[in-house]
Design an enzyme around this catalytic site. Sequence first.
Site, PDB file in Angstrom:
ATOM      1  N   HIS A   1      -2.575   0.967   6.727  1.00 31.55           N
ATOM      2  CA  HIS A   1      -3.753   0.743   5.880  1.00 31.55           C
ATOM      3  C   HIS A   1      -4.485  -0.538   6.255  1.00 31.55           C
ATOM      4  O   HIS A   1      -4.945  -1.273   5.416  1.00 31.55           O
ATOM      5  CB  HIS A   1      -3.373   0.749   4.395  1.00 31.55           C
ATOM      6  CG  HIS A   1      -4.281   1.615   3.567  1.00 31.55           C
ATOM      7  ND1 HIS A   1      -5.112   1.110   2.606  1.00 31.55           N
ATOM      8  CD2 HIS A   1      -4.483   2.947   3.581  1.00 31.55           C
ATOM      9  CE1 HIS A   1      -5.798   2.110   2.050  1.00 31.55           C
ATOM     10  NE2 HIS A   1      -5.434   3.218   2.631  1.00 31.55           N
TER      11      HIS A   1
ATOM     12  N   TYR B   1       0.830  -1.190   0.000  1.00 28.94           N
ATOM     13  CA  TYR B   1       0.000   0.000   0.000  1.00 28.94           C
ATOM     14  C   TYR B   1       0.876   1.256   0.000  1.00 28.94           C
ATOM     15  O   TYR B   1       1.858   1.336   0.743  1.00 28.94           O
ATOM     16  CB  TYR B   1      -0.919   0.068   1.239  1.00 28.94           C
ATOM     17  CG  TYR B   1      -1.442   1.463   1.402  1.00 28.94           C
ATOM     18  CD1 TYR B   1      -2.436   1.931   0.555  1.00 28.94           C
ATOM     19  CD2 TYR B   1      -0.844   2.352   2.286  1.00 28.94           C
ATOM     20  CE1 TYR B   1      -2.861   3.243   0.612  1.00 28.94           C
ATOM     21  CE2 TYR B   1      -1.269   3.677   2.358  1.00 28.94           C
ATOM     22  CZ  TYR B   1      -2.273   4.109   1.520  1.00 28.94           C
ATOM     23  OH  TYR B   1      -2.668   5.415   1.564  1.00 28.94           O
TER      24      TYR B   1
HETATM   25 MG    MG Z   1      -4.666   6.356   5.255  1.00 25.10          MG
END
Ligand code: MG
Length: 427
Positions: free
Chosen positions: A234, A164
């Site tokens: 995340h 991410y």
């Molecule tokens: Mg964020």
Amino acid sequence: MSNLKITDVRAILTEPEPGSRFTVVKVETSEPGLYGLGCASLRTRPLAVKAAIEDYLRPFLIGKDPADIEDIWQSAYVSSYWRSGPILNNALSGVDEALWDIKGKVAGMPVYDLIGGKAREAAAVYAHASASTPEEVENQAWGFIEEGYHYVRIQVATPGFATYGASGGEGHNRDPQDGPKWITTKADPADDRFAYAQRAGVYEPKPYMRSAIALMERIRSSVGWKVELIHDVHERLPTILAVDFAKEVEAFKLFYLEDLLPPHEIGWYERVREQCATPMAIGEIFNNPLEVVPLIYGRLIDFVRTRLSPIGGITPARKYAAMAELMGVRTAFQGPGNVSPVGQAAHLQVDLNISNFGVQEEAIYSEKILEIFPGAPTIRDGFMWSNGQPGLGIDINEELAAKYPHNEQGGGHFDNVRRADGTVVRP
Ligand code: MG
């Protein structure tokens, strides 16, 4: 009470840059030329938000007095009986922010003045240092420090895995469309074990943890204490690994660790708190007060990271912020490039007023976007500045916006990232 009436409520959809997918609400009044703008941008389900605005809120609101913001918010919130959720709250946010905009224009004051005045001159923003290699992240971080930034978020790709928030771009990651990128490093395309996951890649938690920790070691030893560091998990770690990770990164004294856990696992924040003092920020996907209130009340987090539109606009944001202030919790409103400039202008009004402001995520908009939204807040020397104009201080060029309709092909969903065994991973 005023003599004004709401005469129309419209959703304006525009996608000037790929992935921006803005939804802006325009509330018109019985006074010619007096209107307000609000942000209702939910880029993954914009047509559902548009329907909530135009098919349901519009007939509910026409004829009402735009001065009665609190009454309109409360009555609209329960008008669907079932309430909250990202669709309804984004729609309500568009209306709520537009009503504050109108009230400010009527008063001849910026919204931050209406709600009590400035607590600071400008809002500190954080920049995104995101790259495929630690070297490049370090270069970017130094670049931001030289530009005057005091806060930098650091993300790096995990070699061989989907990660991410790490892109492989050259130089500063100032992508105007989207801020950080979601996926860069993919599994080896020649390896057919991963055939099912070729679009978005394979993610494994432990390789991610090692690469993130190595990055933090490198950046902290390189930049020293010149800048505050932020990192976003995340919500991708299994619960006990999340506790372990929070403990291990405590040594790097982050400004905060973001979204260590998803909303349905917030009970684990007690476990985290018992074991380390790594500051916690959560809330960008929250949309119901039930999610954030226990975390604030329990003093289990340090930063409320909601964006204004999925919680319903300025009206509820002020209440969350006031509760957080009393509990010693600060704000860090989410503001990536898929929040419209109208939404960032609304964030800034609250950022400038509240005493417990922490930091604001920055969005860097392209010239094309800024041409559509004259008056957008400016970013200079690591701070976001208001133009001090009445209301939200921003406008929209509808003719220009109409030239960039939403792209029906893109967006609407996140490609699934998966574990090596095929299990879906959170975005
Ligand atoms: Mg964020």
